[in-house]
Write an enzyme that holds these catalytic residues in place. Structure first.
Site, short mmCIF file in Angstrom:
data_model
loop_
_atom_site.label_atom_id
_atom_site.label_comp_id
_atom_site.label_asym_id
_atom_site.label_seq_id
_atom_site.Cartn_x
_atom_site.Cartn_y
_atom_site.Cartn_z
CG ASP A 67 27.93 15.82 -30.82
OD1 ASP A 67 27.61 16.14 -31.97
OD2 ASP A 67 28.55 14.77 -30.56
CG ASN A 136 36.16 7.48 -26.51
OD1 ASN A 136 35.14 7.44 -27.18
ND2 ASN A 136 36.62 8.59 -25.96
CD GLU A 143 34.92 12.15 -25.17
OE1 GLU A 143 34.41 11.14 -25.69
OE2 GLU A 143 35.93 12.68 -25.61
C1 F6R Z 1 29.36 13.34 -33.79
C2 F6R Z 1 29.25 12.49 -32.61
C3 F6R Z 1 30.27 11.49 -32.27
C4 F6R Z 1 30.45 10.47 -33.39
C5 F6R Z 1 31.45 9.39 -33.02
C6 F6R Z 1 31.74 8.49 -34.21
O1 F6R Z 1 28.29 14.27 -33.80
O2 F6R Z 1 28.29 12.61 -31.88
O3 F6R Z 1 29.92 10.84 -31.08
O4 F6R Z 1 29.20 9.88 -33.66
O5 F6R Z 1 32.66 9.95 -32.61
O6 F6R Z 1 32.38 9.26 -35.20
P1 F6R Z 1 32.58 8.71 -36.66
O7 F6R Z 1 31.24 8.45 -37.21
O8 F6R Z 1 33.29 9.81 -37.41
O9 F6R Z 1 33.39 7.46 -36.54
#
Ligand code: F6R
Length: 243
Positions: A67, A136, A143
């Protein structure tokens, strides 16, 4: 979904790296799709060390960036591409021609989605994906309430994601959308590893494991997937252990 808990973040990361190594040993030219973010940093360090000392051979593997923040590019601190190059692609010596990522600065995001879909198809689908769970329950930038679809999506960011984003950028940035490989394509991967560590993730881990299966909490959609393993450290597992 299988669930495995570890005493520490380091042990969880070691297990994730070993799973990637086992997958690579069986499918050397697989397509790997790794999340950026804080969670997989330990795994990236271990994989780069394994590549360095020959315990893993990533030379034939291909990579798909999961992403990107719309509006951010490689020169922006905290962009997924910058994080992935600094933490993994460069230390692990991955050839640039083996990596395809979203361009968050592209004017035509539909075309960006198409280019990523073409790359995934050309590589024979995603062999293994290692994903973080957002606060979330988002997966990539899928999302809450996102349609479950194959291919790629551009998604409006949830308020939680916007608030959390400051930790990557070191300052508030007006990010509003993300571009991501869609849930349908991720669920079709031959192997999925979900990672979560730390007490702040214990609530969403509980919802992932025990809450209703719904795109309201995208991480729950992996629960019935036989090829998914959820790896947790002790703190992230606190609430599910109370059950
Ligand atoms: C980042 C991504 C997000 C993160 C998620 C957890 O490329 O795809 O979905 O994996 O927000 O983020 P962290 O690891 O920073 O808690």
């Amino acid at each position: 979904m299988k669930i495995t808990m570890f005493e520490s973040y380091e042990e969880m990361s070691q297990q994730a790296a070993e799973r990637v190594a086992a997958h690579i040993a069986e499918h050397p030219d697989t397509l790997l799709c790794f999340a950026a973010g804080e969670t997989p940093m330990g795994m990236f360090r271990i994989l780069a060390a394994m590549q360095e000392d020959g315990r893993i051979d990533l030379s034939q593997a291909r990579f798909a960036g999961l992403d990107e923040w719309v509006g951010l590019g490689p020169n922006d601190t905290g962009s997924c591409i910058q994080v992935m190059h600094d933490a993994f692609y460069r230390p692990a010596n991955i050839p640039l021609e083996h990596i395809h990522v979203f361009d968050g600065l592209a004017a035509d995001l539909t075309e960006e989605c198409q280019k990523m879909e073409n790359w995934i198809t050309a590589c024979g689908g995603i062999g293994m994906t290692v994903l973080g769970i957002g606060m979330n329950g988002h997966i990539g930038f899928n999302e809450p309430d996102v349609p479950v679809q194959n291919g790629c999506i551009v998604c409006d960011l949830d308020d939680t994601t916007k608030a959390v984003s400051i930790k990557y950028f070191g300052q508030p940035l007006p990010v509003r959308q993300g571009i991501s490989i869609g849930l349908g394509s991720l669920i079709q991967a031959r192997e999925v590893v979900l990672l979560a560590n730390g007490a702040r993730k214990s609530e969403i881990v509980h919802a992932t494991v025990h809450g209703p299966v719904s795109n309201r909490v995208p991480s729950t959609l992996f629960r019935d997937h036989l090829c998914t393993t959820l790896l947790l450290d002790r703190e992230a597992a606190i609430q599910i252990q109370k059950e």
